[in-house]
Every structure is written in C-alpha cells, then in structure tokens.
Design an enzyme around this catalytic site. Sequence first.
Site, PDB file in Angstrom:
ATOM      1  N   GLY A  29     -12.137 -43.054  17.241  1.00  7.55           N
ATOM      2  CA  GLY A  29     -12.949 -41.774  16.927  1.00  7.55           C
ATOM      3  C   GLY A  29     -11.839 -40.753  16.196  1.00  7.55           C
ATOM      4  O   GLY A  29     -12.205 -40.177  15.063  1.00  7.55           O
ATOM      5  N   ILE A  30     -10.895 -40.441  16.942  1.00  7.70           N
ATOM      6  CA  ILE A  30      -9.926 -39.526  16.335  1.00  7.70           C
ATOM      7  C   ILE A  30      -8.968 -40.033  15.117  1.00  7.70           C
ATOM      8  O   ILE A  30      -8.922 -39.422  14.301  1.00  7.70           O
ATOM      9  CB  ILE A  30      -9.029 -38.706  17.725  1.00  7.70           C
ATOM     10  CG1 ILE A  30      -9.833 -38.048  18.540  1.00  7.70           C
ATOM     11  CG2 ILE A  30      -8.050 -37.843  17.140  1.00  7.70           C
ATOM     12  CD1 ILE A  30      -9.084 -37.956  19.980  1.00  7.70           C
ATOM     13  N   LEU A  59      -7.089 -44.102  19.253  1.00 10.13           N
ATOM     14  CA  LEU A  59      -7.242 -42.527  19.601  1.00 10.13           C
ATOM     15  C   LEU A  59      -8.793 -42.430  19.783  1.00 10.13           C
ATOM     16  O   LEU A  59      -9.181 -42.005  18.665  1.00 10.13           O
ATOM     17  CB  LEU A  59      -6.460 -41.810  18.621  1.00 10.13           C
ATOM     18  CG  LEU A  59      -5.200 -42.112  18.380  1.00 10.13           C
ATOM     19  CD1 LEU A  59      -4.333 -40.960  17.472  1.00 10.13           C
ATOM     20  CD2 LEU A  59      -4.393 -42.256  19.789  1.00 10.13           C
ATOM     21  N   HIS A  78      -8.149 -51.807  25.580  1.00 13.23           N
ATOM     22  CA  HIS A  78      -8.405 -51.676  24.228  1.00 13.23           C
ATOM     23  C   HIS A  78      -7.934 -52.920  23.439  1.00 13.23           C
ATOM     24  O   HIS A  78      -7.883 -52.747  22.256  1.00 13.23           O
ATOM     25  CB  HIS A  78      -7.945 -50.223  23.483  1.00 13.23           C
ATOM     26  CG  HIS A  78      -8.336 -49.032  24.059  1.00 13.23           C
ATOM     27  ND1 HIS A  78      -7.399 -47.817  24.179  1.00 13.23           N
ATOM     28  CD2 HIS A  78      -9.439 -48.661  24.418  1.00 13.23           C
ATOM     29  CE1 HIS A  78      -8.357 -46.892  24.635  1.00 13.23           C
ATOM     30  NE2 HIS A  78      -9.491 -47.156  24.754  1.00 13.23           N
ATOM     31  N   GLU A 103     -15.066 -53.488  17.476  1.00 13.04           N
ATOM     32  CA  GLU A 103     -14.641 -54.153  18.895  1.00 13.04           C
ATOM     33  C   GLU A 103     -15.959 -55.297  18.983  1.00 13.04           C
ATOM     34  O   GLU A 103     -15.975 -56.377  18.996  1.00 13.04           O
ATOM     35  CB  GLU A 103     -14.644 -53.417  20.037  1.00 13.04           C
ATOM     36  CG  GLU A 103     -13.457 -52.754  20.112  1.00 13.04           C
ATOM     37  CD  GLU A 103     -13.374 -51.431  20.920  1.00 13.04           C
ATOM     38  OE1 GLU A 103     -14.182 -50.513  20.265  1.00 13.04           O
ATOM     39  OE2 GLU A 103     -12.989 -51.346  21.906  1.00 13.04           O
ATOM     40  N   ASN A 160     -10.775 -40.274  12.111  1.00 12.29           N
ATOM     41  CA  ASN A 160     -11.479 -39.117  11.541  1.00 12.29           C
ATOM     42  C   ASN A 160     -10.709 -37.910  11.273  1.00 12.29           C
ATOM     43  O   ASN A 160     -10.760 -37.001  10.604  1.00 12.29           O
ATOM     44  CB  ASN A 160     -12.628 -38.587  12.396  1.00 12.29           C
ATOM     45  CG  ASN A 160     -13.810 -39.671  12.022  1.00 12.29           C
ATOM     46  OD1 ASN A 160     -14.338 -39.925  10.992  1.00 12.29           O
ATOM     47  ND2 ASN A 160     -14.227 -40.361  13.292  1.00 12.29           N
ATOM     48  N   ARG A 192     -18.724 -57.560  26.412  1.00 15.34           N
ATOM     49  CA  ARG A 192     -17.291 -56.873  26.823  1.00 15.34           C
ATOM     50  C   ARG A 192     -17.099 -56.651  28.103  1.00 15.34           C
ATOM     51  O   ARG A 192     -17.725 -56.218  28.925  1.00 15.34           O
ATOM     52  CB  ARG A 192     -17.425 -55.494  26.036  1.00 15.34           C
ATOM     53  CG  ARG A 192     -16.257 -54.767  26.214  1.00 15.34           C
ATOM     54  CD  ARG A 192     -16.175 -53.290  25.558  1.00 15.34           C
ATOM     55  NE  ARG A 192     -14.827 -52.710  25.994  1.00 15.34           N
ATOM     56  CZ  ARG A 192     -14.745 -51.419  25.863  1.00 15.34           C
ATOM     57  NH1 ARG A 192     -15.699 -50.841  25.762  1.00 15.34           N
ATOM     58  NH2 ARG A 192     -13.500 -50.855  26.019  1.00 15.34           N
ATOM     59  N   ARG A 239      -8.034 -37.740  30.421  1.00  7.68           N
ATOM     60  CA  ARG A 239      -6.986 -38.274  31.407  1.00  7.68           C
ATOM     61  C   ARG A 239      -5.565 -37.773  30.912  1.00  7.68           C
ATOM     62  O   ARG A 239      -5.265 -37.352  29.821  1.00  7.68           O
ATOM     63  CB  ARG A 239      -6.962 -39.678  31.048  1.00  7.68           C
ATOM     64  CG  ARG A 239      -8.289 -40.433  31.813  1.00  7.68           C
ATOM     65  CD  ARG A 239      -8.096 -41.844  31.359  1.00  7.68           C
ATOM     66  NE  ARG A 239      -9.472 -42.477  30.947  1.00  7.68           N
ATOM     67  CZ  ARG A 239      -9.582 -43.307  30.291  1.00  7.68           C
ATOM     68  NH1 ARG A 239      -8.505 -44.172  29.835  1.00  7.68           N
ATOM     69  NH2 ARG A 239     -10.847 -43.687  29.872  1.00  7.68           N
ATOM     70  N   ASN A 263     -22.450 -54.293  26.090  1.00 10.05           N
ATOM     71  CA  ASN A 263     -21.069 -53.402  26.548  1.00 10.05           C
ATOM     72  C   ASN A 263     -21.675 -52.567  27.617  1.00 10.05           C
ATOM     73  O   ASN A 263     -22.334 -51.520  27.271  1.00 10.05           O
ATOM     74  CB  ASN A 263     -20.605 -52.632  25.411  1.00 10.05           C
ATOM     75  CG  ASN A 263     -19.407 -51.733  25.676  1.00 10.05           C
ATOM     76  OD1 ASN A 263     -19.099 -51.778  26.961  1.00 10.05           O
ATOM     77  ND2 ASN A 263     -18.731 -51.186  24.915  1.00 10.05           N
ATOM     78  N   GLY A 304     -10.554 -42.360  25.158  1.00 13.86           N
ATOM     79  CA  GLY A 304      -9.518 -43.017  25.773  1.00 13.86           C
ATOM     80  C   GLY A 304      -8.553 -43.243  24.710  1.00 13.86           C
ATOM     81  O   GLY A 304      -8.823 -43.503  23.539  1.00 13.86           O
TER      82      GLY A 304
HETATM   83  P1  ADP Z   1     -14.868 -43.624  22.930  1.00 11.55           P
HETATM   84  O1  ADP Z   1     -13.406 -43.664  23.424  1.00 11.55           O
HETATM   85  O2  ADP Z   1     -15.854 -43.060  23.831  1.00 11.55           O
HETATM   86  O3  ADP Z   1     -15.343 -44.682  22.164  1.00 11.55           O
HETATM   87  P2  ADP Z   1     -14.565 -42.499  20.253  1.00 11.55           P
HETATM   88  O4  ADP Z   1     -13.700 -43.699  19.698  1.00 11.55           O
HETATM   89  O5  ADP Z   1     -15.903 -42.347  19.709  1.00 11.55           O
HETATM   90  O6  ADP Z   1     -14.576 -42.488  21.841  1.00 11.55           O
HETATM   91  O7  ADP Z   1     -13.696 -41.089  19.916  1.00 11.55           O
HETATM   92  C1  ADP Z   1     -14.233 -39.908  20.309  1.00 11.55           C
HETATM   93  C2  ADP Z   1     -13.341 -38.831  19.818  1.00 11.55           C
HETATM   94  O8  ADP Z   1     -13.130 -38.781  18.438  1.00 11.55           O
HETATM   95  C3  ADP Z   1     -13.654 -37.490  20.278  1.00 11.55           C
HETATM   96  O9  ADP Z   1     -12.590 -36.631  20.767  1.00 11.55           O
HETATM   97  C4  ADP Z   1     -14.340 -36.780  18.906  1.00 11.55           C
HETATM   98  O10 ADP Z   1     -14.055 -35.464  19.145  1.00 11.55           O
HETATM   99  C5  ADP Z   1     -13.444 -37.362  17.918  1.00 11.55           C
HETATM  100  N1  ADP Z   1     -13.900 -37.442  16.686  1.00 11.55           N
HETATM  101  C6  ADP Z   1     -14.678 -37.815  16.005  1.00 11.55           C
HETATM  102  N2  ADP Z   1     -15.085 -37.491  14.894  1.00 11.55           N
HETATM  103  C7  ADP Z   1     -14.297 -36.636  14.560  1.00 11.55           C
HETATM  104  C8  ADP Z   1     -14.015 -35.904  13.393  1.00 11.55           C
HETATM  105  N3  ADP Z   1     -14.380 -35.794  12.274  1.00 11.55           N
HETATM  106  N4  ADP Z   1     -12.737 -35.077  13.607  1.00 11.55           N
HETATM  107  C9  ADP Z   1     -11.863 -35.072  14.699  1.00 11.55           C
HETATM  108  N5  ADP Z   1     -12.299 -35.729  15.634  1.00 11.55           N
HETATM  109  C10 ADP Z   1     -13.292 -36.602  15.716  1.00 11.55           C
END
Ligand code: ADP
Length: 419
Positions: free
Chosen positions: A341-342, A218, A189, A395, A345, A100, A250, A14, A221
Amino acid sequence: MQNNSIKQNVLVINCGSSSVKFSLINPTTGNTMLNAIAERLNSPQAILKITLLNSGSVENKQFTEQFIESPNSHKKAIELLVEFLKQKHLISQIQAIGHRVVHGGEIYCQPTLITNNVVDNIDKLSQLAPLHNPANVIGIKAARLAFKSLPQFAVFDTAFHQSMPEKAYLYGIPYKLYQENGIRRYGFHGTSHYYVANTTAELINKPLNECNFISAHLGNGCSVTAIKNGKSVDTSMGFTPLEGVMMGTRSGDIDPGIIFYLVEQLNYTIEQVNKLLNKKSGLLGLSGISNDCRTLEYAMLEKGDKQAELALNIFCYRIAKAIASFSASLQSIDGLIFTGGIGENSSYVRSNILAHLTLLNFSIDQEKNLQIKGGKSGSISKSNSCSCWVIPTNEEWVIAKQSHQLLIEQNITAINQIQ
Ligand code: ADP
C-alpha cells in the site's frame, strides 16, 4: 460427468485472526470475478462484504456489493460465502481452493496439496506463528467441510525465502537453538516478493532466474528482500514478522537489551512488551497520531506536524538502510522494486528512501514518481541511474496460479480420496 471446461477459477482464501478475505480468480488471466471480506469476526459488529466484479480492465470494472450481517465465526463466514456462490451459480466454476498460509517452517518450500497430514503440520507450526497459523488452520478446516469435492492447496508466505543461505538465515546465538528449536530467520511476504520480481522480470524482458532485485514490500507490515537469480537470498523479517524495518505499529529492529530494561527496570510484563513492540510502536508509536501513512503525510504536509514528519523520516531512513545492506548479498542489480500500500502509492516515501541511496546510484525521476499510484506500475528512476520500479502486488493471483499449476501437474481428479 463433470464439465471441466467451465471450472476455470480458483477461490483464494486468506484467513486472519479476525477476518477472512476471499477472491475468485481466473489463474490464467488474473481476472478477478469476486472479492469478499468478513471482518471483525467473533464480535457483534461482524460483517461480510461481497463484491461481484464484471469482466473488463481493472480500472473500468463495474461491481455490485452485498453486505451480510453477523458471520460470527470464520466457519460461518465461509458458509455464507458458499451460499452466495450457490445463488449466483458460481460454485460450478471453481476448480480448486488456494489458502494463504503464513508459516510453513522448514517443511514447506513449495505450494502443497492439503491432506490431513498437511493440516496437522500447519497446526504444529502454530508455535512459530501463534497469531497466524491457528487462523489458517480454522479456515482450511472450514473450507474442507464446505467444499468437500474440491482439491485445496496451501501457499506459504515463508516458502519463497527457503532458498536463503545459512549465513543469511542463522542468528548469532547458540547453534543448538536452531537445531533443537528451529530458531532462525524464516522471512515473510514471500508470495508478494515473488510476484513483483516475476512481473519486473517480464517488464525488463529478462528470465527471472537471471535477475537480481531488491524488493520492498511496504504495507502495514514491511519487509525488504534481496533476490539473486530469481531466488530470495536474504530478507529483513526474521523468526517473526517483528524483525527488520520499522512498520505501521511494529518497531522492527531494536536493541534486545531494551526488552530487559523494560522488564527489569520499568516493570513491564512480557505481555506488555509484546504489545508495545507489535501494536504500539513503528509509525504509530513515534508519531503518536496513527499507523496510517496517509494520515501522517496529511498531518506533516497540511498541518506541519513535526512528530508525523519525524516518524516518516525514521521509517524511510530505516528502509533505505535495509536496502543498502543488501548490497552485501548481490554483486549486481537489475532493479529496486516498491510494492504494498505505501510502496505503490506514496511518492513521498519512495522519494525520501531513494534520497538516501545516491551512493548506490539511485536517482528518482520526480515527475514519473508523482504519477505512479492507485494500482499503476512503472519505472520511477532517471534513465542513467539504477532502475527502480513500482509494481502493485497481487498475492491472490500467485496463490491461484500456483494452485492451478499443482492441480495440472498432479493430475488431481478424485479428490474425495485425498485424506
Ligand atoms: P496490509 O499490509 O494490511 O495489506 P496495505 O498493503 O494495504 O496493508 O498498506 C496499508 C498502508 O498503505 C497504510 O499505511 C496506508 O496509509 C498506505 N497507503 C495506502 N494508500 C496510500 C496513499 N495514497 N498514500 C500513502 N500511503 C498510502
């Protein structure tokens, strides 16, 4: 004769503008043997970090890490990884390379065997994705030099959304801009939305082609997709990944009139507007603190920071509106899915979003919601409400699986002849 029985892994590559990520994955089991990331390429701080994982469950994986300084280009990073794979006798275990690729335009709605012609097409599509496709082309060219005898495949971020109907992908602008210049919604995505839909279909024990979902990816991006009978029928990102919901840096949707105002009244250059909307807006722009959701949650909860709270509230409200808007695309829904990531988590973000969606019969089970993070998957909805899932995306596994599938389907053996 080669021993094909041990050639069971796919190397997924990637390439971003200043980074390359690698994963060596068994396409059948999803077991990852190696992850590597080369970051800050073309700078003195460039570094390649390789993590070798043993087999075992994701939580219990043991790993060893190795850092290699100064892979000063994408090509060099790939060469250093090849060197490492040779040292560890892993080269012979690779059956194919899966890349990718961000933009496949209207040409590619499926994973594709890479030939010279395909590389040329991906390069031409750079005009639609100037930040991404050029890096993908550099990665593909370097990998073709480094792995001359291995078949290589491109898996496109836009491909899953090629099933959108015209009413979803066309903008209300003169039709000839679509016909002559390809200006339409493409969506991004796609691999992630496809993966989480497929995984949720398995969890609810229903064939994917009978499932209707809304998935919210989320991460840094963000995009939301309506999936009908297993296919994307609408998505929030558009001609570029700038459209749609608000993201880390963004803006997402704004009144296009703001751009004229910035340029004509406030003397912004187009380059400054571009930077403002892509790099300085979203969670970062509104909070004035960070684009990182964790930092903002901490600032809001621990320090009572009102700007952080405002930014997160706007972020959640806009995502909720995008989800609700897709009730125009689906007559029924088997589930709402959070990922990225959001989405994977942040119990706060999920709870805030769902609080806006009671009209659509979403109701969160707070206890379950609090428990799901750190790579766990599961339902977070109350049993009598519309179902809602958290599914960690993967992915890389989709890219490995689809590359493997093509390899089998096309019975590719004599790769040296592929031009
Ligand atoms: P990318 O789009 O670069 O692959 P990710 O999918 O890794 O990014 O997501 C990054 C986002 O996920 C960041 O805003 C980060 O703060 C959020 N994130 C990761 N872990 C947590 C958590 N435990 N609680 C809240 N937000 C989180």
